[in-house]
Each structure stands twice: as C-alpha cells, then as structure tokens.
Scaffold this active site. Sequence first.
Site, PDB file in Angstrom:
ATOM      1  N   GLY A  96       0.700  -1.163   0.122  1.00  0.00           N
ATOM      2  CA  GLY A  96       0.098  -0.152  -0.053  1.00  0.00           C
ATOM      3  C   GLY A  96       0.863   1.191  -0.174  1.00  0.00           C
ATOM      4  O   GLY A  96       0.178   2.283   0.294  1.00  0.00           O
ATOM      5  N   GLU A 102       5.800   3.487   7.850  1.00  0.00           N
ATOM      6  CA  GLU A 102       5.615   2.174   8.907  1.00  0.00           C
ATOM      7  C   GLU A 102       6.966   1.789   9.538  1.00  0.00           C
ATOM      8  O   GLU A 102       7.057   1.177  10.474  1.00  0.00           O
ATOM      9  CB  GLU A 102       5.083   0.697   7.995  1.00  0.00           C
ATOM     10  CG  GLU A 102       3.808   1.116   7.580  1.00  0.00           C
ATOM     11  CD  GLU A 102       3.209  -0.166   6.577  1.00  0.00           C
ATOM     12  OE1 GLU A 102       1.971  -0.364   6.908  1.00  0.00           O
ATOM     13  OE2 GLU A 102       3.874  -0.591   5.831  1.00  0.00           O
TER      14      GLU A 102
END
Length: 220
Positions: A96, A102
């Site tokens: 994504g 992240e």
Amino acid sequence: MNLKKMVAYKVAEEIRDGQVVGLGTGSTARYFIERVGMRIEKEELDILGVPTSYQSLFLARDWEIPITSIMEHDVDVAVDGADEVDKNLNLLKGGGAAHTQEKIIDYSASEFIVIVDDSKLTDKLKRPVPVEVIPASSRLVCEELNSMGAEVKIRMSDAKDGPLITDNGNFVIDADFGPIDDPPGLEYEINNIPGVLENGIFSRGVDRVIVGTRDGIIEL
Ligand SMILES: O=C[C@H](O)[C@H](O)[C@H](O)COP(=O)(O)O
C-alpha cells in the site's frame, strides 16, 4: 471465516491502558484499529495511537482514537500487517506504499507485532520489493536496481493518470529480484542508492508474528 479480522481483533485485546500504540496500515491493520476504537468506546481504554499513514490517521479519527506522532512519543507496541513473512521472520511490506512511515514507527517500537493471515507465509520473500524514491532520482534508481539484477516498474496510480504518489510526495519503484536469499543484505544495499528513501524489506525488529489460519491463531 475472515482470518485477517480474527487475528487483528485477538491482538487488539492485548493492548493495555497507558500504552502508545503504532497503528499499522492496510486491510489487516484496519481491523486492529477498528477493534481498538471499539475498546476505547466500550471499556474506556486509555491509549495514544501513532498512525503509520494517512489511511490509519483517518481510521483513528473515525474511531475517535487519540493520536500523537513519533515526534512526540516513543511507541510501546506497534501492530502492523505484511505482504509476505519468510521462515526467518523477514517481512516484505509496502503493498500500500506506506512502508517508509511504517518502518520508522515499527522499528522504533519496544514491541513490534505483525498480524497476517496464513496466505502471507512463504519460504523466501519473492514479491517485488517496493522502493520509495524522490521523483527526480527515479530514472537513476531504476538503472541501479536493474544493474543489481531486478526488473523494475514505477508503480502507477489506480486513482489518477500517472504514477502513484506516496503520503510523503514520492514515487514507488517495484523491484523484482525473484526469491531473495539475503533480505538483510538487500535491505541495506537498496537503501544505499542515492534518492532512495526506504524499501519494503523489514529484516529486523519483529518480536512476534501472529497468524490467522482456518484452524485458529498461531504464533511463529
Ligand atoms: O504499505 C502497506 C503496508 O505495508 C501493509 O501493511 C501491507 O501491504 C499489508 O497489507 P494487508 O494487510 O492489506 O495485506
């Protein structure tokens, strides 16, 4: 049976009052955020969330999860999905395009928990590696990845004409190396190319991988 939901809801039950929680991105992390939101509503769970993307930021807002940022707080526990998990617990992420934020949050967390369904388990990482690059560097980075043996493609957007633009305003190159023998080495090597911000190989920091299977939940 929704295996992503099963595993995400189970891990959301482990979150405790007072924790700063990294909120991962993707369809599995979405269920985790949903369940944490429900617990805040029903049990008055008292936590702060650190979103790893605009997707998780918007979801946290929808669920009225109080949020902070990595600039303000250390993260106690980060919970995130993955596109592949190999037998040594190396991850491939970034399906994504959220892997840069992240990684900053997941690697810094005191505990990093990965939640996946069993379709993500593999002997060796083998999907193309997402590489976030500063747009001006994209031609040179593609050439360099090529010379390292990868087939490369700049990821196109589904929502507009032209390339996908990340939350950080950059392009993503998907670099197909085939099965990866040395994930830590490749993670390091790709990040040494000028113009590369971060790649989707996560070779360290994983504390637990929790897997949803048709026979129940297992921990690797
Ligand atoms: O960039 C996206 C993230 O790395 C996701 O965590 C990863 O793609 C897994 O997503 P999903 O849970 O939707 O399979």
